[in-house]
Design a protein around this motif. Sequence first.
Motif, mmCIF file in Angstrom:
data_model
loop_
_atom_site.group_PDB
_atom_site.id
_atom_site.type_symbol
_atom_site.label_atom_id
_atom_site.label_comp_id
_atom_site.label_asym_id
_atom_site.label_seq_id
_atom_site.Cartn_x
_atom_site.Cartn_y
_atom_site.Cartn_z
ATOM 1 N N ASP A 1 -6.635 4.676 -3.702
ATOM 2 C CA ASP A 1 -5.450 3.880 -3.381
ATOM 3 C C ASP A 1 -5.743 2.387 -3.384
ATOM 4 O O ASP A 1 -4.834 1.573 -3.296
ATOM 5 C CB ASP A 1 -4.858 4.291 -2.031
ATOM 6 N N TRP B 1 0.821 -1.204 0.000
ATOM 7 C CA TRP B 1 0.000 0.000 0.000
ATOM 8 C C TRP B 1 0.859 1.258 0.000
ATOM 9 O O TRP B 1 0.455 2.280 -0.576
ATOM 10 C CB TRP B 1 -1.035 0.004 1.130
ATOM 11 N N ARG C 1 1.041 7.107 -6.716
ATOM 12 C CA ARG C 1 0.019 8.102 -7.064
ATOM 13 C C ARG C 1 0.582 9.511 -7.012
ATOM 14 O O ARG C 1 0.066 10.409 -7.649
ATOM 15 C CB ARG C 1 -1.163 8.003 -6.098
ATOM 16 N N ARG D 1 0.433 4.218 -2.846
ATOM 17 C CA ARG D 1 0.216 5.641 -2.531
ATOM 18 C C ARG D 1 1.357 6.507 -3.018
ATOM 19 O O ARG D 1 1.127 7.609 -3.494
ATOM 20 C CB ARG D 1 0.013 5.810 -1.032
#
Length: 185
Positions: free
Chosen positions: A151, A45, A52, A49
Amino acid sequence: MRRFPSRRREPPPVGADSTDEELISAVAAESVTALRLLHRRHAPWLRARLSRRCADEDAVDDALQDTFLAVWRSAGRFTGGNAAGWLWTIALRRLVSALRGRGPRPVPVEERMIESAEDLVLLNVEHGDLGTALNRLSPELRAVIQATVLDGLTVKEASRLLGIPEGTVKTRAMRARARLREELA
């Protein structure tokens, strides 16, 4: 020659069912196993993120590696609380540092080549009507939508990241979707 006892404490036993706090405590006691478990649990994760926020995959890789190196070095300073938030703060700072060391500024999102349908959707989210509607949401609702929708985190992962109960994540996501429908109607 007289030897003094080592101040190094033995790492507590850890496993896949250990909490983040237990893993960080074990990392502070120099448990490589705990660091591996923490990495396995949080790296996916964190990568999503960071990606992004930055199109440069090498910078994201460097930031992720530096994040867990920093965790290894500073786990003893973790005072408890939201471990996922602590990791995210470290990762974001490492990404900024990685980008500073690369010289020329990153290519703006508008100038990037759109390589997939997902890139096109994210571009429209950031710069279209949906982005404007998202910005009008309260920070609490926007954080839940970003974690779960943008996300791609599960409710459980978002709960852990945001430091709120899973039920609260579900409720805020429902309220946010309703407000977005109103804004976009």
